[in-house]
Scaffold this motif. Sequence first.
Motif: not given
Length: 325
Positions: A1-9, A68-74
Amino acid sequence: MSLLELDDLSVTYTIEAGEVPAVRGVSLTLEAGAALGIAGESGSGKSTLAMALLRLLPRGARVGGRILLDGEDVLTMKWGRLRAVRWAQASIVFQGAQHGLNPVHRIGDQIAEPLLTHGLAGPEAARGRVAELLRQVGLPDWRARSYPHELSGGQRQRVMIAMALACSPRLIVADEPTTALDVMVQAQVLTLIKRLVAERGISLVMISHDLSVLADVCDRLAVMYAGRVVEHGPSREVYHAAAHPYSRALAAAFPTVGDPASRLAPKGLGGDPPDPMRLPGGCAFHPRCPVALEECSTLDVEPRPAGEGREAACVHVREKEQEAS
């Protein structure tokens, strides 16, 4: 899992004149221990993106997509959870340390504040941690008793880095951390950031208009224009062999050390970035693009593969794909 993921921000500001789309559909990932650079001119949306990562945008901003930061949506965190994440899991080094530090509090108290707030140390242990952090960023212990105005610009920036490291976060966001510094001090601060990130295995998101700086510090590079990522890939390849004409223009705008020709005749980029409230049709870069085609005024190309691990949103990349097939 990526540490940080931006999805269609996406980030849109609401002002009296209407809505301003500052960030438009950005999707990026950052692995643990890696460094991602985000480049672009003023107004490209890079600093807005940086502020969005920890929900530091003003009330008038409307944010869509996921962070997503560690899988949790900020973006869906309750205030208590968000407060726990800031500084402890992810911290930020602001542009212009003079404005990021409280002028009426001593440096040591400001570095200790996140430690005390998160209950990671008592007053005595916090003082010891402050002294350790100051030494790590190249400042003497006694500077803990100084006020911000008693430090130089480079020293204040080092203090901001010490504050960001205080709670041992997994991610640091650095928003143009060396813009206000002279060349020598800039080099020292960049060397410090590189060393600390490598030693601690910290992930880094670094914002800058200078591709050469980002190519030296970061593993991967995303180039933004008019709120969108127009190219993304390994930083050295994007810097030295950009696939998008805007990335090439940014890289060429800085003279090469030891090359008199580039210093005396820099290759600048004509025109200005578009007004985000009045974006041109098609590719937003086409009015300034030296290789624009007629279809660029109507066709907004989605990012396409531009080599191994690279993408670029340009019709010329699409044409190369068709030629190869």
